[in-house]
Design a protein around this motif. Structure first.
Motif, mmCIF file in Angstrom:
data_model
loop_
_atom_site.group_PDB
_atom_site.id
_atom_site.type_symbol
_atom_site.label_atom_id
_atom_site.label_comp_id
_atom_site.label_asym_id
_atom_site.label_seq_id
_atom_site.Cartn_x
_atom_site.Cartn_y
_atom_site.Cartn_z
ATOM 1 N N LEU A 115 0.983 -1.193 0.005
ATOM 2 C CA LEU A 115 -0.057 -0.115 -0.012
ATOM 3 C C LEU A 115 0.839 1.268 0.018
ATOM 4 C CD1 LEU A 115 -2.628 1.552 0.377
ATOM 5 C CD2 LEU A 115 -2.467 1.268 2.784
ATOM 6 N N LYS A 116 0.400 2.262 -0.769
ATOM 7 C CA LYS A 116 1.162 3.630 -0.660
ATOM 8 C C LYS A 116 0.191 4.586 -0.421
ATOM 9 C CE LYS A 116 3.942 6.754 -1.951
ATOM 10 N NZ LYS A 116 4.650 7.122 -3.344
ATOM 11 N N LEU A 117 0.478 5.317 0.553
ATOM 12 C CA LEU A 117 0.026 6.389 1.721
ATOM 13 C C LEU A 117 1.056 7.567 1.387
ATOM 14 C CD1 LEU A 117 -1.697 4.833 4.482
ATOM 15 C CD2 LEU A 117 -2.616 5.342 2.310
ATOM 16 N N ALA A 118 0.526 8.642 1.466
ATOM 17 C CA ALA A 118 1.513 9.869 1.441
ATOM 18 C C ALA A 118 0.476 11.162 2.235
ATOM 19 C CB ALA A 118 1.572 10.477 0.167
ATOM 20 N N PRO A 119 0.748 11.156 3.687
ATOM 21 C CA PRO A 119 -0.062 11.967 4.384
ATOM 22 C C PRO A 119 -0.232 13.229 4.042
ATOM 23 C CG PRO A 119 0.827 10.314 5.773
ATOM 24 C CD PRO A 119 1.220 9.753 4.541
ATOM 25 N N ALA A 120 0.952 13.973 3.606
ATOM 26 C CA ALA A 120 0.933 15.302 3.419
ATOM 27 C C ALA A 120 0.419 15.625 1.973
ATOM 28 C CB ALA A 120 2.346 15.632 3.154
ATOM 29 N N TYR A 121 0.548 14.844 0.775
ATOM 30 C CA TYR A 121 -0.197 14.696 -0.402
ATOM 31 C C TYR A 121 -1.736 14.469 -0.512
ATOM 32 C CZ TYR A 121 4.319 15.010 -2.618
ATOM 33 O OH TYR A 121 5.764 15.263 -3.099
ATOM 34 N N GLN A 122 -2.022 13.646 0.732
ATOM 35 C CA GLN A 122 -3.318 13.406 0.800
ATOM 36 C C GLN A 122 -4.280 14.220 2.063
ATOM 37 O OE1 GLN A 122 -2.571 9.030 1.153
ATOM 38 N NE2 GLN A 122 -3.889 8.845 -0.488
ATOM 39 N N ASN A 123 -3.467 15.141 2.578
ATOM 40 C CA ASN A 123 -3.808 16.063 3.326
ATOM 41 C C ASN A 123 -4.685 15.296 4.723
ATOM 42 O OD1 ASN A 123 -4.137 18.594 4.558
ATOM 43 N ND2 ASN A 123 -6.186 18.854 3.594
ATOM 44 N N PHE A 124 -3.988 14.342 5.374
ATOM 45 C CA PHE A 124 -4.576 13.862 6.552
ATOM 46 C C PHE A 124 -3.221 13.538 7.607
ATOM 47 C CE2 PHE A 124 -3.253 9.845 4.302
ATOM 48 C CZ PHE A 124 -2.494 9.062 5.472
ATOM 49 N N HIS A 125 -3.511 13.743 8.952
ATOM 50 C CA HIS A 125 -2.649 13.196 9.943
ATOM 51 C C HIS A 125 -2.548 11.682 10.010
ATOM 52 C CE1 HIS A 125 -1.046 12.609 13.881
ATOM 53 N NE2 HIS A 125 -0.701 13.841 14.008
ATOM 54 N N PRO A 126 -1.074 11.191 10.106
ATOM 55 C CA PRO A 126 -1.009 9.695 9.930
ATOM 56 C C PRO A 126 -1.851 8.931 10.925
ATOM 57 C CG PRO A 126 1.072 10.780 9.794
ATOM 58 C CD PRO A 126 0.161 11.965 10.190
ATOM 59 N N MET A 127 -2.405 9.438 11.939
ATOM 60 C CA MET A 127 -3.078 8.796 13.131
ATOM 61 C C MET A 127 -4.633 9.288 13.011
ATOM 62 S SD MET A 127 -1.841 6.312 14.522
ATOM 63 C CE MET A 127 -2.685 6.007 15.838
ATOM 64 N N ASP A 128 -5.100 9.896 11.870
ATOM 65 C CA ASP A 128 -6.360 10.173 11.613
ATOM 66 C C ASP A 128 -7.274 8.950 11.653
ATOM 67 O OD1 ASP A 128 -8.894 10.622 10.086
ATOM 68 O OD2 ASP A 128 -8.033 12.494 9.331
ATOM 69 N N PRO A 129 -8.357 8.999 12.372
ATOM 70 C CA PRO A 129 -9.415 7.886 12.823
ATOM 71 C C PRO A 129 -9.848 7.219 11.363
ATOM 72 C CG PRO A 129 -9.934 9.730 14.214
ATOM 73 C CD PRO A 129 -8.954 10.477 13.469
ATOM 74 N N ARG A 130 -9.928 8.229 10.397
ATOM 75 C CA ARG A 130 -10.341 7.380 9.013
ATOM 76 C C ARG A 130 -9.353 6.472 8.498
ATOM 77 N NH1 ARG A 130 -10.983 12.604 5.547
ATOM 78 N NH2 ARG A 130 -8.976 13.005 6.485
ATOM 79 N N ILE A 131 -8.173 6.694 8.817
ATOM 80 C CA ILE A 131 -7.109 5.844 8.231
ATOM 81 C C ILE A 131 -6.721 4.673 9.062
ATOM 82 C CG2 ILE A 131 -4.944 6.918 9.199
ATOM 83 C CD1 ILE A 131 -5.540 5.821 5.292
ATOM 84 N N GLN A 132 -7.026 4.652 10.346
ATOM 85 C CA GLN A 132 -6.654 3.693 10.999
ATOM 86 C C GLN A 132 -7.159 2.016 11.020
ATOM 87 O OE1 GLN A 132 -6.183 4.563 15.285
ATOM 88 N NE2 GLN A 132 -6.234 6.486 15.034
ATOM 89 N N PRO A 133 -8.436 2.278 10.407
ATOM 90 C CA PRO A 133 -8.856 0.616 9.872
ATOM 91 C C PRO A 133 -7.987 0.083 8.791
ATOM 92 C CG PRO A 133 -10.774 2.214 10.266
ATOM 93 C CD PRO A 133 -9.638 3.030 10.346
ATOM 94 N N VAL A 134 -7.615 1.076 7.770
ATOM 95 C CA VAL A 134 -6.631 0.807 6.665
ATOM 96 C C VAL A 134 -5.308 0.141 7.396
ATOM 97 C CG1 VAL A 134 -5.115 1.526 4.736
ATOM 98 C CG2 VAL A 134 -7.461 2.494 5.238
ATOM 99 N N TYR A 135 -4.675 0.679 8.561
ATOM 100 C CA TYR A 135 -3.718 0.194 8.974
ATOM 101 C C TYR A 135 -3.960 -1.398 9.775
ATOM 102 C CZ TYR A 135 -1.612 4.856 8.973
ATOM 103 O OH TYR A 135 -1.344 6.138 8.768
ATOM 104 N N GLU A 136 -5.182 -1.425 9.997
ATOM 105 C CA GLU A 136 -5.570 -2.687 10.508
ATOM 106 C C GLU A 136 -5.823 -3.521 9.821
ATOM 107 O OE1 GLU A 136 -8.948 -1.626 12.780
ATOM 108 O OE2 GLU A 136 -8.060 -0.592 14.317
ATOM 109 N N MET A 137 -6.195 -3.553 8.328
ATOM 110 C CA MET A 137 -6.148 -4.325 7.175
ATOM 111 C C MET A 137 -4.992 -4.813 6.704
ATOM 112 S SD MET A 137 -8.335 -5.971 5.390
ATOM 113 C CE MET A 137 -9.982 -5.201 5.810
ATOM 114 N N ALA A 138 -4.099 -3.635 6.573
ATOM 115 C CA ALA A 138 -2.667 -4.058 6.002
ATOM 116 C C ALA A 138 -2.074 -4.891 7.059
ATOM 117 C CB ALA A 138 -2.244 -2.579 5.797
ATOM 118 N N GLN A 139 -2.081 -4.621 8.245
ATOM 119 C CA GLN A 139 -1.444 -5.522 9.160
ATOM 120 C C GLN A 139 -2.218 -6.954 9.354
ATOM 121 O OE1 GLN A 139 0.145 -4.409 13.551
ATOM 122 N NE2 GLN A 139 -1.905 -5.109 13.746
ATOM 123 N N ARG A 140 -3.417 -7.172 9.238
ATOM 124 C CA ARG A 140 -4.245 -8.290 8.897
ATOM 125 C C ARG A 140 -3.907 -8.930 7.573
ATOM 126 N NH1 ARG A 140 -8.672 -10.702 7.084
ATOM 127 N NH2 ARG A 140 -9.688 -9.049 6.178
#
Length: 303
Positions: A115-140
């Motif tokens: 997965l490629k993410l770029a918080p600055a380019y996508q304008n979100f804090h790396p621990m934004d609640p919207r992205i945390q399910p994505v981390y959980e999915m990537a980890q799973r």
């Protein structure tokens, strides 16, 4: 050799005029912007047919904030044509309706491997609640996440979301998640070195850093002193740089040290970066993009 960081895209299909103009302005005269903004699969494959890279990672990308969308399907269609050499990385945007579900579909349905993410380019804090399910999915799913860092050239890119220090909270909250910080976290290389030293599953690639020789020398020298050269991975950021340009630039860092009588950077250590097995480091399972293809034993993949 594995090139961990390359792109395909076409203007205007995958980006709006505002973003294309910003890229043109940031490149100046150093790189042909018309070529850099039109990297079709055919162009990309032509560049890598004779390359020394045995495997090449091709990244999708999506940023509603900047008006960029290189679809997962576009990348998957391309890497499927050359499964022996190409590896595809997916992209999601935290403002999507179901980014975690999109990642799952990209991995299990399209056969993408990261997965490629770029918080600055996508304008979100790396621990934004919207992205945390994505981390959980990537980890799973056991797929790595590459974090693109902030460009100091594009005004709409908020630097505050690109600082590598913000990724420490991600590493602590998701300790099994394999992460890679692109461009050595430029312009915060020292902080990136501290980050990858602390966290066993966090790495960095040095794509593009060779374009600034003094910065590259200091980055490599600091990595040597802190004992993290083995956490640095090879990438080019093609189409902006080729594998050959990147290798030549890395070797010049060693020559600079000798010429200026600075503390050395042994060529052997630079060669170790160039030939580092990034797939083992990031837990990537190379091979066919067919999601039904058998996977190697986890113990072998992580050995």
């Amino acid at each position: 050799m594995i090139d961990l960081h390359t792109h395909i895209w076409q203007y205007p299909d995958h980006m709006d005029e505002a973003y294309a103009s910003e890229v043109r302005a940031s490149l100046g005269r150093s790189i042909d912007a018309s070529e850099a903004l039109c990297v079709t699969p055919e162009v990309h494959w032509g560049a890598y047919t004779a390359s020394a890279a045995a495997h090449v990672v091709v990244q999708a990308f999506r940023s509603r904030h900047l008006g960029v969308d290189v679809p997962n399907e576009y990348v998957a269609d391309y890497v499927r044509q050359h499964p022996d050499r190409l590896i595809g990385f997916a992209a999601v945007d935290p403002s999507d309706d179901d980014p975690a579900g999109e990642l799952q579909q990209a991995v299990e349905g399209l056969g993408l491997k990261g997965l490629k993410l770029a918080p600055a380019y996508q304008n979100f804090h790396p621990m934004d609640p919207r992205i945390q399910p994505v981390y959980e999915m990537a980890q799973r799913l056991a797929v790595p996440v590459m974090f693109g860092k902030a460009s100091p050239h594009i005004a709409r890119v908020p630097l505050k979301y690109g600082h590598p220090e913000l990724l420490e909270d991600v590493a602590v909250a998701y300790p099994e998640l394999r992460m890679c910080v692109t461009h050595m976290g430029c312009p915060w290389q020292a902080e990136t070195i501290a980050l990858i030293r602390k966290h066993p599953n966090v790495y960095a690639d040095l794509s593009g850093v060779h374009a600034h020789p003094w910065e590259l020398y200091n980055t490599l020298r600091l990595a040597l002193e802190y004992g993290v050269m083995h956490k640095i991975l090879f990438g080019t950021d093609y189409p902006f740089f080729t594998a050959e340009q990147t290798i030549s630039g890395l070797m010049r860092a060693s020559e600079l040290a000798q010429t200026a009588r600075l503390p050395e950077i042994p060529r052997e250590r630079i060669k170790e970066i160039i030939h580092h097995d990034s797939f083992v480091a990031l837990g990537i399972r190379p091979g066919a993009t067919d999601p039904c293809a058998p996977r190697p034993d986890d113990a072998v993949a992580s050995a």
